[in-house]
Scaffold this motif. Structure first.
Motif, PDB file in Angstrom:
ATOM      1  N   MET A  41       0.837  -1.202   0.000  1.00 55.66           N
ATOM      2  CA  MET A  41       0.000   0.000   0.000  1.00 55.66           C
ATOM      3  C   MET A  41       0.873   1.254   0.000  1.00 55.66           C
ATOM      4  SD  MET A  41      -2.783  -1.204   2.892  1.00 55.66           S
ATOM      5  CE  MET A  41      -3.580   0.401   2.938  1.00 55.66           C
ATOM      6  N   SER A  42       2.048   1.165  -0.625  1.00 51.65           N
ATOM      7  CA  SER A  42       2.995   2.275  -0.568  1.00 51.65           C
ATOM      8  C   SER A  42       2.401   3.562  -1.112  1.00 51.65           C
ATOM      9  CB  SER A  42       4.269   1.912  -1.345  1.00 51.65           C
ATOM     10  OG  SER A  42       4.919   0.805  -0.751  1.00 51.65           O
ATOM     11  N   LEU A  43       1.631   3.462  -2.189  1.00 61.56           N
ATOM     12  CA  LEU A  43       1.038   4.662  -2.771  1.00 61.56           C
ATOM     13  C   LEU A  43      -0.180   5.147  -1.985  1.00 61.56           C
ATOM     14  CD1 LEU A  43       1.320   3.902  -6.596  1.00 61.56           C
ATOM     15  CD2 LEU A  43       2.744   5.420  -5.205  1.00 61.56           C
ATOM     16  N   THR A  44      -0.671   4.311  -1.070  1.00 61.44           N
ATOM     17  CA  THR A  44      -1.796   4.738  -0.241  1.00 61.44           C
ATOM     18  C   THR A  44      -1.412   5.922   0.637  1.00 61.44           C
ATOM     19  OG1 THR A  44      -2.724   2.508  -0.214  1.00 61.44           O
ATOM     20  CG2 THR A  44      -3.443   4.008   1.521  1.00 61.44           C
ATOM     21  N   GLY A  45      -0.183   5.900   1.147  1.00 64.04           N
ATOM     22  CA  GLY A  45       0.276   7.019   1.965  1.00 64.04           C
ATOM     23  C   GLY A  45       0.247   8.319   1.185  1.00 64.04           C
ATOM     24  N   ASP A  46       0.689   8.281  -0.065  1.00 59.90           N
ATOM     25  CA  ASP A  46       0.651   9.473  -0.901  1.00 59.90           C
ATOM     26  C   ASP A  46      -0.782   9.927  -1.148  1.00 59.90           C
ATOM     27  OD1 ASP A  46       1.965  11.435  -2.680  1.00 59.90           O
ATOM     28  OD2 ASP A  46       0.901  10.349  -4.251  1.00 59.90           O
ATOM     29  N   ALA A  47      -1.655   8.961  -1.414  1.00 63.16           N
ATOM     30  CA  ALA A  47      -3.061   9.294  -1.649  1.00 63.16           C
ATOM     31  C   ALA A  47      -3.694   9.914  -0.409  1.00 63.16           C
ATOM     32  CB  ALA A  47      -3.833   8.043  -2.068  1.00 63.16           C
ATOM     33  N   ILE A  80     -12.828  10.138   6.197  1.00 61.71           N
ATOM     34  CA  ILE A  80     -13.959  10.091   5.257  1.00 61.71           C
ATOM     35  C   ILE A  80     -13.515   9.481   3.932  1.00 61.71           C
ATOM     36  CG2 ILE A  80     -15.479  11.522   3.830  1.00 61.71           C
ATOM     37  CD1 ILE A  80     -15.809  13.377   6.215  1.00 61.71           C
ATOM     38  N   VAL A  81     -12.360   9.920   3.429  1.00 58.60           N
ATOM     39  CA  VAL A  81     -11.860   9.381   2.163  1.00 58.60           C
ATOM     40  C   VAL A  81     -11.545   7.897   2.291  1.00 58.60           C
ATOM     41  CG1 VAL A  81      -9.917   9.461   0.552  1.00 58.60           C
ATOM     42  CG2 VAL A  81     -11.000  11.578   1.293  1.00 58.60           C
ATOM     43  N   ALA A  82     -10.932   7.486   3.411  1.00 55.75           N
ATOM     44  CA  ALA A  82     -10.606   6.077   3.607  1.00 55.75           C
ATOM     45  C   ALA A  82     -11.870   5.221   3.632  1.00 55.75           C
ATOM     46  CB  ALA A  82      -9.813   5.901   4.909  1.00 55.75           C
ATOM     47  N   VAL A  83     -12.900   5.689   4.363  1.00 53.18           N
ATOM     48  CA  VAL A  83     -14.148   4.927   4.465  1.00 53.18           C
ATOM     49  C   VAL A  83     -14.879   4.897   3.126  1.00 53.18           C
ATOM     50  CG1 VAL A  83     -16.433   4.896   5.529  1.00 53.18           C
ATOM     51  CG2 VAL A  83     -14.422   5.348   6.935  1.00 53.18           C
ATOM     52  N   LEU A  84     -14.968   6.047   2.448  1.00 52.07           N
ATOM     53  CA  LEU A  84     -15.674   6.097   1.162  1.00 52.07           C
ATOM     54  C   LEU A  84     -14.998   5.228   0.103  1.00 52.07           C
ATOM     55  CD1 LEU A  84     -16.693   9.866   0.834  1.00 52.07           C
ATOM     56  CD2 LEU A  84     -18.158   7.905   1.339  1.00 52.07           C
ATOM     57  N   SER A  85     -13.683   5.260   0.041  1.00 51.38           N
ATOM     58  CA  SER A  85     -12.984   4.437  -0.952  1.00 51.38           C
ATOM     59  C   SER A  85     -13.187   2.958  -0.664  1.00 51.38           C
ATOM     60  CB  SER A  85     -11.493   4.776  -0.964  1.00 51.38           C
ATOM     61  OG  SER A  85     -10.890   4.487   0.290  1.00 51.38           O
ATOM     62  N   GLY A  86     -13.216   2.593   0.621  1.00 52.70           N
ATOM     63  CA  GLY A  86     -13.485   1.206   0.978  1.00 52.70           C
ATOM     64  C   GLY A  86     -14.894   0.786   0.616  1.00 52.70           C
ATOM     65  N   LEU A 100      -9.391   4.819  -4.295  1.00 56.92           N
ATOM     66  CA  LEU A 100      -8.644   5.759  -3.470  1.00 56.92           C
ATOM     67  C   LEU A 100      -8.000   6.838  -4.328  1.00 56.92           C
ATOM     68  CD1 LEU A 100      -7.826   6.310  -0.535  1.00 56.92           C
ATOM     69  CD2 LEU A 100      -5.801   4.899  -0.913  1.00 56.92           C
ATOM     70  N   ALA A 101      -7.481   6.452  -5.501  1.00 56.67           N
ATOM     71  CA  ALA A 101      -6.868   7.428  -6.401  1.00 56.67           C
ATOM     72  C   ALA A 101      -7.891   8.475  -6.838  1.00 56.67           C
ATOM     73  CB  ALA A 101      -6.282   6.721  -7.622  1.00 56.67           C
ATOM     74  N   ALA A 102      -9.109   8.040  -7.153  1.00 56.45           N
ATOM     75  CA  ALA A 102     -10.153   8.977  -7.571  1.00 56.45           C
ATOM     76  C   ALA A 102     -10.477   9.965  -6.453  1.00 56.45           C
ATOM     77  CB  ALA A 102     -11.406   8.207  -7.984  1.00 56.45           C
ATOM     78  N   PHE A 103     -10.632   9.456  -5.235  1.00 56.16           N
ATOM     79  CA  PHE A 103     -10.993  10.336  -4.123  1.00 56.16           C
ATOM     80  C   PHE A 103      -9.862  11.293  -3.761  1.00 56.16           C
ATOM     81  CE2 PHE A 103     -14.418   7.237  -3.208  1.00 56.16           C
ATOM     82  CZ  PHE A 103     -15.463   8.137  -3.046  1.00 56.16           C
ATOM     83  N   TYR A 104      -8.597  10.821  -3.854  1.00 52.63           N
ATOM     84  CA  TYR A 104      -7.519  11.723  -3.453  1.00 52.63           C
ATOM     85  C   TYR A 104      -7.323  12.833  -4.490  1.00 52.63           C
ATOM     86  CZ  TYR A 104      -3.237  10.795  -6.265  1.00 52.63           C
ATOM     87  OH  TYR A 104      -2.279  10.745  -7.245  1.00 52.63           O
TER      88      TYR A 104
END
Length: 296
Positions: A41-47, A80-86, A100-104
């Motif tokens: 999930m390396s790119l998750t931190g950036d998102a 909110i972004v974490a929950v919505l993307s999930g 997650l990319a769309a929401f970030y």
């Protein structure tokens, strides 16, 4: 040598504060980065670093550069972004990384627009890139609390977190704690990003989180050792980056305004490149080294 390496932190209070703040960021973000890497999930931190921007921007819009307002807003926006993307990834055929990319991307654009409604370009740069040389007491207390809380929580959930990172199928077969651990871990990601954005900004704090973790991967396979190495690399990057920024005019007269935040991330990137080339675990030198043949 004393004047070059130690004197800036002895003579100037803002340098001591910046050094302490960078150490706190390394202490909290290093372990989080290691588990992000292990969970792919390396790119998750950036998102997520972009996802906190609209919440911080709303806090800025309401109260100016108020640390509590911007921090609370950032935490709320990130969660909110974490929950919505999930929810989107579980309710549709879209994968979680794409969701997650769309929401970030939406969050990043929204945050920039919100800041632009009231602030100036300087305010936007402050939020995006931080101001580690201007850390005050509340900021240092927040960084200390986030780092301490991260270490304590990771220690409490260490075993299920490791299992969920390396073998989630096995964890699901023996326990139902996987989703809870995942949510707690995402909360730690958001908290460290919110804590660090005051110092390094939303765009750079993830640099310390991921560069120190990926560099540590080239020095050990053991997760505990990787966490310790990641913390040390993050601390060295903070120390080296602050010195680079402070002494920039010695390197070039035109570099007097070298920002401390980017300098810290550059030093972390330099350590990462050295680790890729000469680390003791899977580096380029090890891959190119001739292997010993089996003998009868």
């Amino acid at each position: 040598m004393f004047d070059l390496l130690i004197s800036p932190f002895v003579e100037f209070d803002f340098m001591r504060r910046a050094l302490f703040g960078s150490f706190c960021i390394a202490l909290g973000a290093g372990p989080v980065g290691v588990f992000l890497m292990l969970r792919r999930m390396s790119l998750t931190g950036d998102a997520m670093s972009h996802a906190i921007l609209p919440g911080a921007a709303i806090g800025y819009l309401i109260a100016g550069f108020s640390l509590p307002a911007m921090s609370i807003g950032g935490v709320i926006a990130g969660m909110i972004v974490a929950v919505l993307s999930g929810l989107v990834s579980r309710s549709t055929h879209l994968k979680e990384d794409a969701s997650l990319a769309a929401f970030y991307l939406i969050s990043l654009a929204l945050g920039v627009v919100i800041i632009s409604l009231r602030g100036s370009g300087v305010d936007l740069l402050h939020v995006l890139f931080g101001s580690i040389l201007a850390l005050d007491d509340p900021s240092l207390l927040l960084l200390t609390a986030v780092a301490s809380g991260t270490i304590i929580i990771i220690a409490l959930i260490y075993r299920p977190l490791v299992l969920d990172s390396v073998d989630p199928v096995f964890l699901r077969s023996v326990s139902r704690s996987g989703p809870i651990v995942h949510l707690i871990f995402l909360s730690l990601v958001v908290l460290n990003l919110v804590g660090g954005f005051q110092a390094l900004g939303t765009l750079l704090v993830v640099g310390i989180m991921m560069l120190s973790a990926t560099a540590a991967r080239f020095w050990s396979n053991d997760i505990t050792k990787m966490i310790i190495i990641a913390i040390i690399i993050g601390a060295l990057a903070g120390y080296g980056g602050l010195l680079l920024s402070f002494h920039a005019e010695l390197i070039s007269p035109d570099a007097r305004q070298l920002p401390a935040g980017p300098a810290i991330v550059l030093i972390a990137g330099f350590i990462y490149i050295l680790s890729v080339i000469g680390g003791t675990n899977g580096s380029l030198i090890q891959k190119l080294r001739p292997r010993k043949h089996l003998s009868a």
